[in-house]
Design an enzyme around this catalytic site. Structure first.
Site, PDB file in Angstrom:
ATOM      1  N   ARG A   1       0.782  -1.275  -0.008  1.00  0.00           N
ATOM      2  CA  ARG A   1       0.004   0.014   0.052  1.00  0.00           C
ATOM      3  C   ARG A   1       0.857   1.169   0.008  1.00  0.00           C
ATOM      4  NH1 ARG A   1      -3.039  -3.414   1.498  1.00  0.00           N
ATOM      5  NH2 ARG A   1      -1.191  -3.868   2.639  1.00  0.00           N
ATOM      6  N   THR A   2       1.504   1.504   0.861  1.00  0.00           N
ATOM      7  CA  THR A   2       2.472   2.589   1.205  1.00  0.00           C
ATOM      8  C   THR A   2       3.080   3.220  -0.036  1.00  0.00           C
ATOM      9  OG1 THR A   2       2.397   2.332   3.499  1.00  0.00           O
ATOM     10  CG2 THR A   2       3.775   3.985   2.722  1.00  0.00           C
TER      11      THR A   2
ATOM     12  N   LYS B   1      25.462  -2.696   0.394  1.00  0.00           N
ATOM     13  CA  LYS B   1      27.128  -2.782   0.578  1.00  0.00           C
ATOM     14  C   LYS B   1      27.688  -2.064   1.682  1.00  0.00           C
ATOM     15  CE  LYS B   1      27.219  -2.338  -4.651  1.00  0.00           C
ATOM     16  NZ  LYS B   1      27.417  -1.406  -5.747  1.00  0.00           N
TER      17      LYS B   1
ATOM     18  N   ARG C   1      11.060   4.201   3.753  1.00  0.00           N
ATOM     19  CA  ARG C   1      10.638   3.285   4.697  1.00  0.00           C
ATOM     20  C   ARG C   1      11.726   2.409   4.960  1.00  0.00           C
ATOM     21  NH1 ARG C   1       5.623  -0.682   4.875  1.00  0.00           N
ATOM     22  NH2 ARG C   1       4.593   1.239   5.174  1.00  0.00           N
TER      23      ARG C   1
ATOM     24  N   HIS D   1       4.627   6.473  11.673  1.00  0.00           N
ATOM     25  CA  HIS D   1       4.045   6.111  10.205  1.00  0.00           C
ATOM     26  C   HIS D   1       3.119   7.329  10.050  1.00  0.00           C
ATOM     27  CE1 HIS D   1       2.710   4.502   6.567  1.00  0.00           C
ATOM     28  NE2 HIS D   1       2.794   3.273   7.153  1.00  0.00           N
TER      29      HIS D   1
HETATM   30  C1  NCD Z   1       1.321  -0.577   8.600  1.00  0.00           C
HETATM   31  C2  NCD Z   1       2.687  -0.554   8.658  1.00  0.00           C
HETATM   32  O1  NCD Z   1       3.646  -0.834   7.446  1.00  0.00           O
HETATM   33  O2  NCD Z   1       3.160  -0.065   9.512  1.00  0.00           O
HETATM   34  N1  NCD Z   1       0.776  -0.974   6.871  1.00  0.00           N
HETATM   35  C3  NCD Z   1       0.669   0.121   6.131  1.00  0.00           C
HETATM   36  O3  NCD Z   1       1.617   1.004   6.019  1.00  0.00           O
HETATM   37  N2  NCD Z   1      -0.395   0.340   5.537  1.00  0.00           N
HETATM   38  C4  NCD Z   1       0.543  -1.817   9.299  1.00  0.00           C
HETATM   39  C5  NCD Z   1       1.240  -2.990   9.143  1.00  0.00           C
HETATM   40  O4  NCD Z   1       2.273  -3.532   8.738  1.00  0.00           O
HETATM   41  O5  NCD Z   1       0.647  -3.899  10.083  1.00  0.00           O
END
Ligand code: NCD
Length: 361
Positions: free
Chosen positions: A52-53, A81, A102, A130
């Site tokens: 998703r993200t 590396k 991320r 997040h």
């Molecule tokens: C969440 C995350 O990555 O923290 N997912 C997301 O970004 N929609 C929740 C999860 O991974 O459980």
């Protein structure tokens, strides 16, 4: 340095309200925004899995007329590396106008923001925070409930490692009348830095519970979460706790008619598919809201100027004070300064600037 969003509290309430309005305007008039980022590039640096993200950021940039480059797993980047986060951020600043990062270690996007010359967006750092999921959550709540005030919200599941929970609590704590119900096994309770500093520090009402069934009838919002298997040091503990809470259509009979059920997704077992047909299920709406809020955020950060950049808060460094959190970026990257914000100088208590864990001098 440019304006970055590492923590949801990097945005004021007025700015969040502005992003909500922009996102709703984009929903209503997409054509008006279709060329806004023509010629601009977003880099997505994903050192940890995501559906998703990452795709939501990419879809957001494409719908603004921009382009995207990046990677979705660390083995295809120079991090494998041994390249530092600081160097990666400097390099990507030469290729992209904005980046979303991320990373499995708390604080990695903060290090990137300190070294990048373009805006950095935290797309999830370890079990820490997040902020863009929170923006998606806030738009969902606003659309379903009409307001972000006077709501009773139950967070259920992994409140310890669930970074979406930490950021949403910080955001909702700023709206009047929010009442928090924290539903988790004792082992997965909310970290003390969130409980003490965000809730108790601001005198905000909250209570802890272990039974979902008991508190369900009181809630306006139920925010279910996945037990975060990848953050457990002990796999047996994960096995023991993984099915702590499962929401079923039958259990929902105890809830209010106007409840909204949220989940950042992916779900594993914690919401039965029998709930999906219930009009109270809002987790796919959250996904859609996420794309529009990321569009609004990208636009805002690309328009920001040097004058909008808040200075990094003053931190201190002591020879002997080290952050002991093994999931903190400072424990992985030996060159990083171990820097801290004072919490209580008279008692020698400090908070790591990267992961926010408390340490004592
Ligand atoms: C969440 C995350 O990555 O923290 N997912 C997301 O970004 N929609 C929740 C999860 O991974 O459980």
């Amino acid at each position: 340095m440019k304006r970055s969003v590492i923590d949801i509290l990097d945005l004021t309430t007025a700015e969040i309200d502005g992003l909500l309005s922009t996102a709703e305007d984009i929903m209503d008039h997409p054509a008006k925004y279709a060329e806004k980022c023509r010629g601009k590039k977003l880099a997505t640096l994903f050192f940890e899995p995501s559906t998703r993200t990452r795709l939501s950021f990419e879809a957001a940039m494409y719908e603004l007329g921009g382009n995207v480059l990046g990677f979705s797993e660390p083995n295809s980047s120079s991090a494998s590396k041994g390249e530092s986060m600081a160097d990666t951020a400097r390099v990507l600043s030469c290729y992209a106008d904005i980046m979303a990062i991320r990373h499995p270690m708390a604080g990695a996007p903060y290090v990137a923001a300190q070294n990048a010359s373009v805006p950095v967006i935290n797309a999830g750092d370890g079990g820490h925070c997040h902020p863009t999921q929170t923006l998606a959550d806030l738009l969902t709540i606003k659309r379903k409930r009409g307001s972000l005030e006077n709501l009773t919200i139950g967070f259920c599941g992994d409140l310890k490692y669930g970074r979406t929970v930490h950021s949403l609590i910080a955001a909702l704590a700023r709206y009047p009348g929010t009442n928090f119900v924290l539903i988790s096994p004792e082992e997965l309770a909310l970290p003390s830095y969130v409980k003490r500093e965000i809730l108790e520090g601001q005198g905000i009402a909250y209570r802890q519970a272990t039974s979902l069934e008991v508190v369900l009838p009181e809630l306006d919002i139920l925010y279910m979460t996945r037990i975060q298997r990848e953050r457990f040091e002990n796999p047996e503990e994960y096995e023991r706790l993984k099915d702590s809470y499962i929401l079923t259509a039958e259990k929902l009979n105890r809830a209010r008619e106007d409840l909204i059920v949220m989940h950042p997704l992916p779900r594993v077992n914690e919401i039965s598919v029998s709930v999906d047909a219930d009009p109270r299920a809002c987790y796919f709406l959250q996904v859609l809201c996420g794309k529009y809020m990321r569009m609004a955020l990208i636009l805002k950060l690309l328009e920001s100027t040097a004058a909008d950049v808040a200075p990094f808060a003053d931190s201190v460094v002591f020879d002997k004070l080290r952050c002991k959190n093994p999931s903190c970026i400072s424990s992985k990257e030996q060159e990083l300064r171990h820097a801290f914000y004072p919490v209580s100088e008279e008692n020698g208590i400090y908070r790591c600037v990267y992961c926010e864990e408390k340490v004592k001098l």
